[in-house]
Design a protein around this motif. Sequence first.
Motif, PDB file in Angstrom:
ATOM      1  N   ASP A  60      44.735  24.186 -14.349  1.00 49.58           N
ATOM      2  CA  ASP A  60      45.145  25.118 -15.401  1.00 49.58           C
ATOM      3  C   ASP A  60      45.972  26.319 -14.942  1.00 49.58           C
ATOM      4  O   ASP A  60      46.798  26.794 -15.690  1.00 49.58           O
ATOM      5  N   ARG A  64      43.888  29.421  -9.674  1.00 49.82           N
ATOM      6  CA  ARG A  64      42.801  28.480  -9.396  1.00 49.82           C
ATOM      7  C   ARG A  64      43.247  27.443  -8.364  1.00 49.82           C
ATOM      8  O   ARG A  64      42.452  27.027  -7.520  1.00 49.82           O
ATOM      9  N   GLU A  95      36.069  35.862 -10.671  1.00 50.22           N
ATOM     10  CA  GLU A  95      36.098  35.281 -12.012  1.00 50.22           C
ATOM     11  C   GLU A  95      36.502  33.799 -11.958  1.00 50.22           C
ATOM     12  O   GLU A  95      35.873  32.945 -12.587  1.00 50.22           O
ATOM     13  N   ALA A  96      37.544  33.492 -11.184  1.00 48.55           N
ATOM     14  CA  ALA A  96      38.007  32.100 -11.078  1.00 48.55           C
ATOM     15  C   ALA A  96      36.957  31.222 -10.409  1.00 48.55           C
ATOM     16  O   ALA A  96      36.731  30.083 -10.831  1.00 48.55           O
ATOM     17  N   GLU A  99      34.278  30.295 -12.898  1.00 49.35           N
ATOM     18  CA  GLU A  99      34.739  29.243 -13.811  1.00 49.35           C
ATOM     19  C   GLU A  99      34.772  27.891 -13.105  1.00 49.35           C
ATOM     20  O   GLU A  99      34.329  26.878 -13.666  1.00 49.35           O
ATOM     21  N   LEU A 100      35.327  27.859 -11.884  1.00 49.08           N
ATOM     22  CA  LEU A 100      35.425  26.605 -11.135  1.00 49.08           C
ATOM     23  C   LEU A 100      34.036  26.042 -10.826  1.00 49.08           C
ATOM     24  O   LEU A 100      33.832  24.829 -10.840  1.00 49.08           O
ATOM     25  N   ASP A 102      31.294  26.574 -12.711  1.00 47.41           N
ATOM     26  CA  ASP A 102      30.763  26.078 -13.982  1.00 47.41           C
ATOM     27  C   ASP A 102      31.334  24.705 -14.329  1.00 47.41           C
ATOM     28  O   ASP A 102      30.651  23.870 -14.919  1.00 47.41           O
ATOM     29  N   GLU A 103      32.599  24.472 -13.957  1.00 48.56           N
ATOM     30  CA  GLU A 103      33.257  23.190 -14.236  1.00 48.56           C
ATOM     31  C   GLU A 103      32.900  22.111 -13.208  1.00 48.56           C
ATOM     32  O   GLU A 103      33.249  20.950 -13.392  1.00 48.56           O
TER      33      GLU A 103
END
Length: 200
Positions: A60, A64, A95-96, A99-100, A102-103
């Motif tokens: 995305d 990242r 923050e990134a 997110e990474l 969590d994914e």
Amino acid sequence: MTTDDADRGDDLVDDGEDGSPADRTKEELRRTRERLGEGADKAVKGFDDNVVDLLAWLLDTETRARIYVYLRENPRSTSDEVADGTGLYPSTVREALAELHDEGTVSRGKREADGAGNNPYEYEAIAPSELVRGVVGDVQAELNAVFNLDRRLGGESAEGDDEPVQISVAGADGNGDGETDPSGDDADGENAADDGDTDR
């Protein structure tokens, strides 16, 4: 005649100060190595930029992608180490990474440290083959929707659409993961009811 040609021509003229022909040959070889090294550095940078562009499409954003590449090269890094290594702001990296994580693109664990204090998380990125497997299903579904566009435009139900596109991803060892996917395909990407029309 370019400036480089003129420089090379000047180097080959014996003005009495450069020494023997062997010394001049060594100097020319040294300069050639430097030029080749500069060319190789440019090629590697171009390759790296292309890899980051591709990963930015998969992940995305370029931020990242840069974090992912850094973690592949430097597993078990903390967020501060990633920020230092990538030149990104620490808050952006944190923050990134959240997110990474969590994914499922990165895993994390507490760093073992002697003594008192806060043990930071260290992060590792999943293998590229796993990253690709994560997006293959979405790409395959979109391609199959395009292939079945005529049927859908004719008012027929999307249920029962043939799936002419089947994508399989081999791991680093070149073999499939050995698991059967939900469409009934085996690890080699062959369907038990394959009609043999296409080579997948």
